[in-house]
Design a protein around this motif. Structure first.
Motif, PDB file in Angstrom:
ATOM      1  N   THR A 262     -31.800 -23.625  60.675  1.00 10.01           N
ATOM      2  CA  THR A 262     -31.781 -23.786  62.218  1.00 10.01           C
ATOM      3  C   THR A 262     -30.709 -23.574  63.013  1.00 10.01           C
ATOM      4  OG1 THR A 262     -33.364 -25.512  61.554  1.00 10.01           O
ATOM      5  CG2 THR A 262     -32.611 -25.593  64.127  1.00 10.01           C
ATOM      6  N   TYR A 263     -29.532 -23.885  62.703  1.00 13.13           N
ATOM      7  CA  TYR A 263     -28.248 -23.860  63.254  1.00 13.13           C
ATOM      8  C   TYR A 263     -27.253 -22.864  62.614  1.00 13.13           C
ATOM      9  CZ  TYR A 263     -30.483 -28.126  65.017  1.00 13.13           C
ATOM     10  OH  TYR A 263     -31.430 -29.057  65.775  1.00 13.13           O
ATOM     11  N   THR A 264     -26.480 -22.358  63.463  1.00 16.69           N
ATOM     12  CA  THR A 264     -25.126 -21.888  63.014  1.00 16.69           C
ATOM     13  C   THR A 264     -23.893 -22.495  63.180  1.00 16.69           C
ATOM     14  OG1 THR A 264     -24.787 -20.608  65.091  1.00 16.69           O
ATOM     15  CG2 THR A 264     -26.399 -19.600  63.393  1.00 16.69           C
ATOM     16  N   LYS A 265     -23.923 -23.537  63.577  1.00 14.98           N
ATOM     17  CA  LYS A 265     -22.754 -24.527  63.719  1.00 14.98           C
ATOM     18  C   LYS A 265     -23.022 -25.742  63.543  1.00 14.98           C
ATOM     19  CE  LYS A 265     -20.492 -21.408  67.267  1.00 14.98           C
ATOM     20  NZ  LYS A 265     -20.018 -21.185  68.710  1.00 14.98           N
ATOM     21  N   VAL A 266     -22.213 -26.610  62.928  1.00 16.05           N
ATOM     22  CA  VAL A 266     -22.336 -28.183  62.743  1.00 16.05           C
ATOM     23  C   VAL A 266     -22.577 -28.861  64.109  1.00 16.05           C
ATOM     24  CG1 VAL A 266     -21.107 -30.151  62.069  1.00 16.05           C
ATOM     25  CG2 VAL A 266     -20.860 -28.092  60.618  1.00 16.05           C
ATOM     26  N   SER A 267     -21.959 -28.392  65.243  1.00 13.01           N
ATOM     27  CA  SER A 267     -21.903 -28.922  66.576  1.00 13.01           C
ATOM     28  C   SER A 267     -23.283 -28.671  67.286  1.00 13.01           C
ATOM     29  CB  SER A 267     -21.130 -28.323  67.268  1.00 13.01           C
ATOM     30  OG  SER A 267     -21.510 -27.076  67.648  1.00 13.01           O
ATOM     31  N   GLN A 268     -24.410 -28.068  66.653  1.00  9.51           N
ATOM     32  CA  GLN A 268     -25.788 -27.860  67.105  1.00  9.51           C
ATOM     33  C   GLN A 268     -26.404 -28.894  66.530  1.00  9.51           C
ATOM     34  OE1 GLN A 268     -26.136 -23.753  65.801  1.00  9.51           O
ATOM     35  NE2 GLN A 268     -25.437 -22.970  67.978  1.00  9.51           N
ATOM     36  N   PHE A 269     -26.154 -29.707  65.765  1.00  8.20           N
ATOM     37  CA  PHE A 269     -27.201 -30.727  65.270  1.00  8.20           C
ATOM     38  C   PHE A 269     -27.592 -31.659  66.333  1.00  8.20           C
ATOM     39  CE2 PHE A 269     -25.792 -29.377  60.908  1.00  8.20           C
ATOM     40  CZ  PHE A 269     -27.039 -29.129  60.270  1.00  8.20           C
ATOM     41  N   LYS A 270     -28.751 -32.027  66.584  1.00  5.13           N
ATOM     42  CA  LYS A 270     -29.373 -32.892  67.504  1.00  5.13           C
ATOM     43  C   LYS A 270     -29.833 -34.191  67.033  1.00  5.13           C
ATOM     44  CE  LYS A 270     -31.035 -28.783  70.239  1.00  5.13           C
ATOM     45  NZ  LYS A 270     -32.261 -27.940  70.434  1.00  5.13           N
ATOM     46  N   SER A 271     -29.897 -34.994  67.944  1.00  2.50           N
ATOM     47  CA  SER A 271     -30.461 -36.559  67.537  1.00  2.50           C
ATOM     48  C   SER A 271     -31.575 -36.662  66.990  1.00  2.50           C
ATOM     49  CB  SER A 271     -30.569 -37.221  68.830  1.00  2.50           C
ATOM     50  OG  SER A 271     -30.778 -38.568  68.500  1.00  2.50           O
ATOM     51  N   GLY A 272     -31.622 -37.238  65.750  1.00  4.88           N
ATOM     52  CA  GLY A 272     -32.897 -37.264  65.055  1.00  4.88           C
ATOM     53  C   GLY A 272     -33.101 -36.208  63.923  1.00  4.88           C
ATOM     54  N   ASP A 273     -32.027 -35.225  63.986  1.00  7.67           N
ATOM     55  CA  ASP A 273     -32.358 -34.076  62.837  1.00  7.67           C
ATOM     56  C   ASP A 273     -32.074 -34.789  61.587  1.00  7.67           C
ATOM     57  OD1 ASP A 273     -32.608 -32.168  64.430  1.00  7.67           O
ATOM     58  OD2 ASP A 273     -30.676 -31.466  64.711  1.00  7.67           O
ATOM     59  N   THR A 274     -32.759 -34.017  60.229  1.00 16.54           N
ATOM     60  CA  THR A 274     -32.802 -34.424  59.224  1.00 16.54           C
ATOM     61  C   THR A 274     -32.015 -33.417  58.201  1.00 16.54           C
ATOM     62  OG1 THR A 274     -34.870 -35.352  59.265  1.00 16.54           O
ATOM     63  CG2 THR A 274     -34.253 -34.764  56.904  1.00 16.54           C
ATOM     64  N   ILE A 275     -31.125 -33.926  57.510  1.00 17.03           N
ATOM     65  CA  ILE A 275     -30.251 -33.371  56.665  1.00 17.03           C
ATOM     66  C   ILE A 275     -30.492 -34.023  55.017  1.00 17.03           C
ATOM     67  CG2 ILE A 275     -27.932 -32.869  55.749  1.00 17.03           C
ATOM     68  CD1 ILE A 275     -26.868 -33.217  58.588  1.00 17.03           C
ATOM     69  N   ALA A 276     -30.769 -32.956  54.014  1.00 19.93           N
ATOM     70  CA  ALA A 276     -30.973 -33.415  52.741  1.00 19.93           C
ATOM     71  C   ALA A 276     -29.713 -33.470  52.100  1.00 19.93           C
ATOM     72  CB  ALA A 276     -32.099 -32.452  52.251  1.00 19.93           C
ATOM     73  N   VAL A 277     -29.597 -34.308  51.053  1.00 20.37           N
ATOM     74  CA  VAL A 277     -28.533 -34.485  50.130  1.00 20.37           C
ATOM     75  C   VAL A 277     -29.179 -34.909  48.795  1.00 20.37           C
ATOM     76  CG1 VAL A 277     -26.867 -35.392  51.876  1.00 20.37           C
ATOM     77  CG2 VAL A 277     -28.278 -36.974  50.313  1.00 20.37           C
ATOM     78  N   PRO A 278     -28.324 -34.468  47.564  1.00 18.45           N
ATOM     79  CA  PRO A 278     -28.847 -34.701  46.312  1.00 18.45           C
ATOM     80  C   PRO A 278     -28.951 -36.254  46.008  1.00 18.45           C
ATOM     81  CG  PRO A 278     -27.276 -32.791  46.362  1.00 18.45           C
ATOM     82  CD  PRO A 278     -27.294 -33.551  47.638  1.00 18.45           C
ATOM     83  N   ASN A 279     -29.776 -36.676  45.189  1.00 24.17           N
ATOM     84  CA  ASN A 279     -30.219 -38.072  45.252  1.00 24.17           C
ATOM     85  C   ASN A 279     -29.377 -38.702  43.913  1.00 24.17           C
ATOM     86  OD1 ASN A 279     -31.677 -37.444  43.018  1.00 24.17           O
ATOM     87  ND2 ASN A 279     -33.558 -38.382  44.019  1.00 24.17           N
ATOM     88  N   ASP A 280     -28.781 -37.939  42.951  1.00 23.57           N
ATOM     89  CA  ASP A 280     -27.733 -38.553  41.995  1.00 23.57           C
ATOM     90  C   ASP A 280     -26.802 -38.887  42.615  1.00 23.57           C
ATOM     91  OD1 ASP A 280     -25.668 -36.159  40.931  1.00 23.57           O
ATOM     92  OD2 ASP A 280     -27.432 -35.392  42.058  1.00 23.57           O
TER      93      ASP A 280
END
Length: 281
Positions: A125-143
């Motif tokens: 969706t984005y090319t820069k970290v600064s572009q993330f918007k309020s409410g966006d979802t980021i996945a991380v590993p759960n272990d």
């Protein structure tokens, strides 16, 4: 001087010379026959190329023959090392070893750093970290291990903040989340698969490679700092062998400019030589 005396002296000289020659040959044979068996995971062609460089240096410079025993299960190399089936292993980072020793009671230690494989934040969706918007979802590993690592990546990227003094961080330890990001915990092998449906994901190198993601297009890379030192891969030995001269020479054979060049050639930044990095910051 009598003939008998000359014969005795000559015979003694021959024995001395022969003994010296035998001692020299015996010492050479002993040096040449040093063999070290290292447990590794069934690897890629890139890993094989790196280890071939190590093998050559070990043989040429130290007279050590390196042999490998390959494993497909991450739980096996430490068991084999503790049991004495192998001399060393080289497959894990400090955090994995710490958890393994705690769970098994093994006394295995690092005797040298090898590489670090920084994990990366990807987005379609984005090319820069600064572009993330309020409410966006980021996945991380759960272990636990990789979740903590991923959260520190997000902290380094300036997206969240975490409690101080943590050994292992979870989403419950997030103290600041200015953009109200939704942190989605998933199995590590699922993070790349959901990238089209969410705005970002922190993905391990193995799964990024499987998903054919271009690591050069990651929007943030795990930095080299105090926290990331625990993710440095190591050559490990039983604690009783930590000062073994031959094993230390294997480490020296790894930590060379030739191996550094091989790592950079084979992985082009996906993996980095770690033994000369500054993790103090």
């Amino acid at each position: 001087m009598s003939k008998k005396t000359k014969w005795l002296i000559g015979g003694a000289a021959v024995i001395v010379i022969a003994g010296a020659a035998y001692a020299s040959f015996g010492q050479h044979s002993k040096t040449s026959s040093k063999t070290v068996t290292i447990g590794i995971m069934s690897g890629s062609k890139q890993d094989q190329a790196i280890w071939n460089t190590v093998k050559k240096t070990a043989k040429d410079k130290y007279g050590i023959t390196i042999k490998f025993k390959e494993f497909t299960d991450y739980s096996q190399p430490n068991k084999a090392l503790a049991a004495g089936d192998i001399d060393l292993n080289a497959f894990q980072h400090y955090a994995f070893l710490k958890a393994s020793n705690k769970a098994t009671g093994n006394k295995i230690v690092s005797i040298g750093d090898t590489v670090i494989s920084p994990i990366r934040l990807y987005s379609k969706t984005y090319t820069k970290v600064s572009q993330f918007k309020s409410g966006d979802t980021i996945a991380v590993p759960n272990d636990p291990s990789n979740e903590s690592r991923s959260l520190y990546v997000l902290k380094s990227a300036g997206l969240i903040d975490l409690k101080n003094g943590l050994t292992t961080a979870t989403v419950k330890d997030i103290t600041k989340n200015p953009k109200n990001l939704k942190i989605k915990e998933l199995a590590a092998d699922q993070t790349a698969r959901t990238l089209s449906d969410i705005q970002g994901a922190v993905i391990n190198g193995t799964y990024a490679d499987s998903a054919k993601l271009d690591y050069k297009k990651a929007i943030f890379v795990e930095p080299i700092n105090k926290n990331s030192h625990q993710w440095v891969n190591i050559i490990a030995a039983n604690s009783r062998d930590k000062d073994n001269k031959t094993y230390k020479q294997v480490v020296k054979a790894y930590q060379t400019d030739a191996v550094k060049k091989a790592i950079n050639k084979q992985y082009d930044g996906v993996e980095l030589p770690a033994w000369d990095k500054d993790f103090s910051k």
